[in-house]
Design a protein around this motif. Structure first.
Motif, mmCIF file in Angstrom:
data_model
loop_
_atom_site.group_PDB
_atom_site.id
_atom_site.type_symbol
_atom_site.label_atom_id
_atom_site.label_comp_id
_atom_site.label_asym_id
_atom_site.label_seq_id
_atom_site.Cartn_x
_atom_site.Cartn_y
_atom_site.Cartn_z
ATOM 1 N N VAL A 191 34.907 -14.838 -11.329
ATOM 2 C CA VAL A 191 33.919 -13.753 -11.299
ATOM 3 C C VAL A 191 33.151 -13.849 -9.979
ATOM 4 O O VAL A 191 32.476 -14.841 -9.718
ATOM 5 C CB VAL A 191 32.950 -13.860 -12.491
ATOM 6 N N MET A 192 33.248 -12.815 -9.155
ATOM 7 C CA MET A 192 32.635 -12.831 -7.829
ATOM 8 C C MET A 192 31.190 -12.335 -7.910
ATOM 9 O O MET A 192 30.941 -11.161 -8.178
ATOM 10 C CB MET A 192 33.452 -11.973 -6.860
ATOM 11 N N LEU A 193 30.244 -13.262 -7.677
ATOM 12 C CA LEU A 193 28.817 -12.950 -7.732
ATOM 13 C C LEU A 193 28.175 -13.257 -6.383
ATOM 14 O O LEU A 193 28.335 -14.350 -5.845
ATOM 15 C CB LEU A 193 28.130 -13.761 -8.828
ATOM 16 N N THR A 194 27.434 -12.305 -5.866
ATOM 17 C CA THR A 194 26.795 -12.458 -4.562
ATOM 18 C C THR A 194 25.417 -13.102 -4.694
ATOM 19 O O THR A 194 24.866 -13.232 -5.797
ATOM 20 C CB THR A 194 26.621 -11.092 -3.894
ATOM 21 N N HIS A 195 24.844 -13.450 -3.547
ATOM 22 C CA HIS A 195 23.460 -13.935 -3.539
ATOM 23 C C HIS A 195 22.531 -12.878 -4.126
ATOM 24 O O HIS A 195 21.609 -13.203 -4.884
ATOM 25 C CB HIS A 195 23.036 -14.292 -2.114
ATOM 26 N N ARG A 196 22.755 -11.616 -3.773
ATOM 27 C CA ARG A 196 21.909 -10.549 -4.309
ATOM 28 C C ARG A 196 22.033 -10.462 -5.828
ATOM 29 O O ARG A 196 21.032 -10.233 -6.519
ATOM 30 C CB ARG A 196 22.267 -9.207 -3.674
ATOM 31 N N ASN A 197 23.234 -10.628 -6.363
ATOM 32 C CA ASN A 197 23.407 -10.619 -7.817
ATOM 33 C C ASN A 197 22.504 -11.653 -8.479
ATOM 34 O O ASN A 197 21.799 -11.361 -9.458
ATOM 35 C CB ASN A 197 24.852 -10.921 -8.191
ATOM 36 N N LEU A 198 22.520 -12.886 -7.948
ATOM 37 C CA LEU A 198 21.757 -13.967 -8.575
ATOM 38 C C LEU A 198 20.258 -13.795 -8.375
ATOM 39 O O LEU A 198 19.462 -14.027 -9.297
ATOM 40 C CB LEU A 198 22.212 -15.317 -8.023
ATOM 41 N N VAL A 199 19.858 -13.406 -7.161
ATOM 42 C CA VAL A 199 18.444 -13.147 -6.901
ATOM 43 C C VAL A 199 17.941 -12.030 -7.809
ATOM 44 O O VAL A 199 16.871 -12.132 -8.423
ATOM 45 C CB VAL A 199 18.226 -12.790 -5.415
ATOM 46 N N ALA A 200 18.737 -10.960 -7.907
ATOM 47 C CA ALA A 200 18.344 -9.828 -8.734
ATOM 48 C C ALA A 200 18.124 -10.243 -10.173
ATOM 49 O O ALA A 200 17.128 -9.850 -10.800
ATOM 50 C CB ALA A 200 19.412 -8.732 -8.659
ATOM 51 N N ASN A 201 19.030 -11.046 -10.721
ATOM 52 C CA ASN A 201 18.933 -11.351 -12.145
ATOM 53 C C ASN A 201 17.727 -12.210 -12.474
ATOM 54 O O ASN A 201 17.111 -12.044 -13.534
ATOM 55 C CB ASN A 201 20.217 -12.002 -12.634
ATOM 56 N N VAL A 202 17.346 -13.113 -11.564
ATOM 57 C CA VAL A 202 16.116 -13.878 -11.777
ATOM 58 C C VAL A 202 14.911 -12.947 -11.722
ATOM 59 O O VAL A 202 14.008 -13.025 -12.560
ATOM 60 C CB VAL A 202 15.991 -15.005 -10.737
ATOM 61 N N ALA A 203 14.905 -12.042 -10.731
ATOM 62 C CA ALA A 203 13.792 -11.107 -10.596
ATOM 63 C C ALA A 203 13.717 -10.152 -11.786
ATOM 64 O O ALA A 203 12.621 -9.798 -12.247
ATOM 65 C CB ALA A 203 13.931 -10.322 -9.292
ATOM 66 N N GLN A 204 14.866 -9.737 -12.306
ATOM 67 C CA GLN A 204 14.908 -8.797 -13.431
ATOM 68 C C GLN A 204 14.480 -9.451 -14.742
ATOM 69 O O GLN A 204 13.716 -8.887 -15.522
ATOM 70 C CB GLN A 204 16.334 -8.262 -13.615
ATOM 71 N N GLY A 205 15.030 -10.627 -15.021
ATOM 72 C CA GLY A 205 14.839 -11.239 -16.326
ATOM 73 C C GLY A 205 13.596 -12.089 -16.451
ATOM 74 O O GLY A 205 13.081 -12.275 -17.562
ATOM 75 N N GLY A 206 13.098 -12.599 -15.324
ATOM 76 C CA GLY A 206 11.988 -13.535 -15.360
ATOM 77 C C GLY A 206 10.755 -13.053 -16.101
ATOM 78 O O GLY A 206 10.221 -13.760 -16.969
ATOM 79 N N PRO A 207 10.266 -11.835 -15.808
ATOM 80 C CA PRO A 207 9.036 -11.384 -16.473
ATOM 81 C C PRO A 207 9.161 -11.268 -17.989
ATOM 82 O O PRO A 207 8.197 -11.533 -18.713
ATOM 83 C CB PRO A 207 8.788 -10.016 -15.824
ATOM 84 N N LEU A 208 10.334 -10.872 -18.490
ATOM 85 C CA LEU A 208 10.494 -10.743 -19.938
ATOM 86 C C LEU A 208 10.630 -12.110 -20.595
ATOM 87 O O LEU A 208 10.022 -12.373 -21.638
ATOM 88 C CB LEU A 208 11.723 -9.885 -20.272
ATOM 89 N N ILE A 209 11.434 -12.982 -19.992
ATOM 90 C CA ILE A 209 11.713 -14.286 -20.604
ATOM 91 C C ILE A 209 10.473 -15.167 -20.600
ATOM 92 O O ILE A 209 10.226 -15.929 -21.536
ATOM 93 C CB ILE A 209 12.897 -14.945 -19.887
ATOM 94 N N GLY A 210 9.683 -15.084 -19.537
ATOM 95 C CA GLY A 210 8.342 -15.642 -19.575
ATOM 96 C C GLY A 210 8.205 -17.134 -19.365
ATOM 97 O O GLY A 210 7.227 -17.735 -19.825
ATOM 98 N N VAL A 211 9.127 -17.779 -18.645
ATOM 99 C CA VAL A 211 8.925 -19.174 -18.264
ATOM 100 C C VAL A 211 7.809 -19.230 -17.225
ATOM 101 O O VAL A 211 7.762 -18.398 -16.305
ATOM 102 C CB VAL A 211 10.218 -19.779 -17.688
ATOM 103 N N THR A 212 6.908 -20.198 -17.343
ATOM 104 C CA THR A 212 5.788 -20.327 -16.407
ATOM 105 C C THR A 212 5.799 -21.698 -15.747
ATOM 106 O O THR A 212 6.546 -22.602 -16.148
ATOM 107 C CB THR A 212 4.443 -20.142 -17.121
#
Length: 528
Positions: A191-212
């Motif tokens: 599965v080919m995942l770019t740096h933008r893919n990984l950066v995006a997913n942290v930015a997208q999911g972080g606020p909902l998942i709520g790790v501090t």
């Protein structure tokens, strides 16, 4: 088409390293980044960044360049964290190999990925060397982190003290990682995942998942799997939380680490949730530090989720995703308490979805009230993969011309936007024209107090008709007959959903990420 109820988030045009560490505050550098759950040894963010830079420098001096592929074959340890990010810091692409992989598996992945180096550990060395030798990776091309004669070690890489190279690449197209899909139904694909893919997913999911930054996050789910890689490793580091690593799941050690290290955020797969809900050992440990348990990798039954929440007095949430989505596309909002436990929550920011009737191909609309009828879930967003490595046909089959990914999962969406995964499209059992979802029957079986675990597949009966067959693991010292299991289910479902065959087994075969290996059960069924 439906989108997230949350506004889109900004996605920085940065490499993963620069996103995670490029602007770290001075005050955070001496915070604990990674703790070895077994030994208790701790690495600060300052130390971790220095290790990452040194590893990148050593790899670059060894000839690893932008675009090269380096394989990482290791369980969860603090060294994994440094080496993984060191590979990316050098401009190379990391292909992570399952710690349970056989020599054949390793050789196949190294060959398919075009890896020029393999980094492993001594407990996995026999399989690693056998597999790497088959594809011509030997000697200096195999690095053994904890040391082995004839191979460089992690100490050698860091001890050289070489500066990290200056690398230039476009984060939107440069491959960061090349995980291989689990292969539960077919040969694994890169599965080919770019740096933008990984950066995006942290930015997208972080606020909902709520790790501090105040959280201590237990990392028992493997980093080599995309769930552990993004949702544990990268998300925790981005918030300056502390990761506590655990190389493999053992219930006693799992409970001890939570107790001793006061872990507050626990990421799990459904099999661990079943243990937390039902195993008597849980009551012997002090787990009051846990504030959130998040389940992923497979659907979590609502009753099991509720039982964990009550037993641990904590929030239980779940999310949904797959390697091809980096991996998260849906998640509970940890700040909301009214989301149905059996759902996977909301579509995350920057993602659009569609539901397609698997029989007609028609779009399924979001209802004004209640819940939609089920359909295959398709997703589009900045976290979606580029495609499958060297497999254009598979890429075309998976991705539509307008960028939607076929997930292969059947889902419903409510008027409020909650998405619930019903089952896997290819795993639906067709009984006399009716569709039967194995996940529904598995959840029902798990509600029986004498059942520790269960899985359901479709098998052929004497007339060649596909019927549901249940594989059941009983609680210790429990007594339950096959007929009693059949009767238990029959009393609670429509006639066409009844379990027609039952077999008691000692354990349900599952992947490292917690997915039921139905292909193994089908092999077992063929022998029965």
């Amino acid at each position: 088409m439906f989108a997230s109820p949350y506004p889109n988030v900004s996605i920085p045009e940065l490499s993963l390293y620069d996103f995670l560490f490029g602007s770290i505050d001075e005050a955070d550098l001496d915070r604990a980044a990674v703790t070895d759950g077994t030994s208790g040894a701790t690495t600060t963010y300052r130390e971790l960044i220095a290790q990452i830079d040194a590893i990148a420098g050593a790899l670059a001096a060894d000839g690893v360049a932008v675009g090269d592929v380096v394989a990482l074959h290791s369980p969860n340890t603090p060294a994994f964290v440094a080496v993984f990010h060191g590979i990316l810091r050098a401009g190379a692409t990391a292909t992570t190999i399952n710690a349970l992989a056989t020599a054949d598996d390793i050789a196949s992945q190294l060959s398919d990925a075009g890896a020029t180096r393999l980094i492993t550990v001594t407990p996995l060395l026999d399989a690693a060397l056998t597999g790497s030798t088959r594809v011509g990776l030997v000697g200096e091309n195999v690095i053994v982190l904890d040391g082995a004669e004839g191979h460089r070690s992690l100490s050698d890489l860091i001890g050289a003290g070489l500066p990290a190279p200056d690398v230039i690449f476009d984060p939107s197209v440069h491959l960061a990682v090349l995980p291989f899909s689990s292969g539960t139904t077919a040969k694994p694909k890169g599965v080919m995942l770019t740096h933008r893919n990984l950066v995006a997913n942290v930015a997208q999911g972080g606020p909902l998942i709520g790790v501090t930054s105040d959280d201590t996050v237990l990392a028992v789910l493997p980093f080599f799997h995309i769930y552990g890689m993004t949702v544990l490793l990268n998300l925790a580091l981005s918030t300056r939380a502390t990761l506590v690593t655990m190389p493999r799941f053992d219930l006693v050690e799992f409970l001890r680490i939570i107790t001793d290290h006061r872990c507050s955020y626990i990421f799990i797969a459904p099999p661990i949730a079943v243990a937390l809900a039902k195993h008597p050992l849980v009551d012997q440990y002090q787990l009051d530090s846990v504030r959130v348990v998040m389940s992923g990798a497979a659907s979590l039954d609502e009753a099991i989720a509720a039982a964990v929440a009550e037993r641990l007095t904590c929030r239980v949430i779940q999310g949904y995703g797959m390697s091809e989505m980096s991996p998260v596309s849906h998640a509970h909002d940890v700040t909301k308490t009214d989301i149905p436990l059996g759902s996977v929550g909301f579509t995350i920011p920057n993602v659009e979805c569609r539901l397609i009737d698997p029989l007609t191909g028609d779009e399924i609309a979001v209802p004004e009230t209640g819940v939609s009828r089920p359909g295959e879930l398709l997703c589009r967003g900045p976290n979606i993969m580029v495609g499958y490595l060297g497999n254009e046909q598979a890429s075309r089959d998976a991705l539509t011309d307008d960028g939607f990914l076929h997930t292969g999962d059947v889902a419903t969406v409510s008027a409020e936007g909650y998405v619930t995964i019903v089952d896997r499209l290819k795993e639906l059992i067709k009984y006399k024209g009716h569709q039967v979802a194995p996940a529904e029957l598995e959840a029902l079986l798990l509600s029986h107090p004498l059942v520790a675990d269960a899985a359901v597949i479709g098998v052929a009966d004497a007339d060649g008709e596909e019927v549901p067959k249940a594989y059941v693991v009983l609680q210790p010292q429990a007594e339950l007959t096959e007929d009693e299991v059949i009767a238990f289910v029959a009393e609670r479902v429509a006639p066409y959903k009844k379990v027609r065959q039952v077999e008691m087994i000692e354990t349900i075969p599952k992947s490292s990420s917690g997915k039921i290996l139905r292909k193994d059960l089908r092999i077992l069924a063929g022998r029965s």
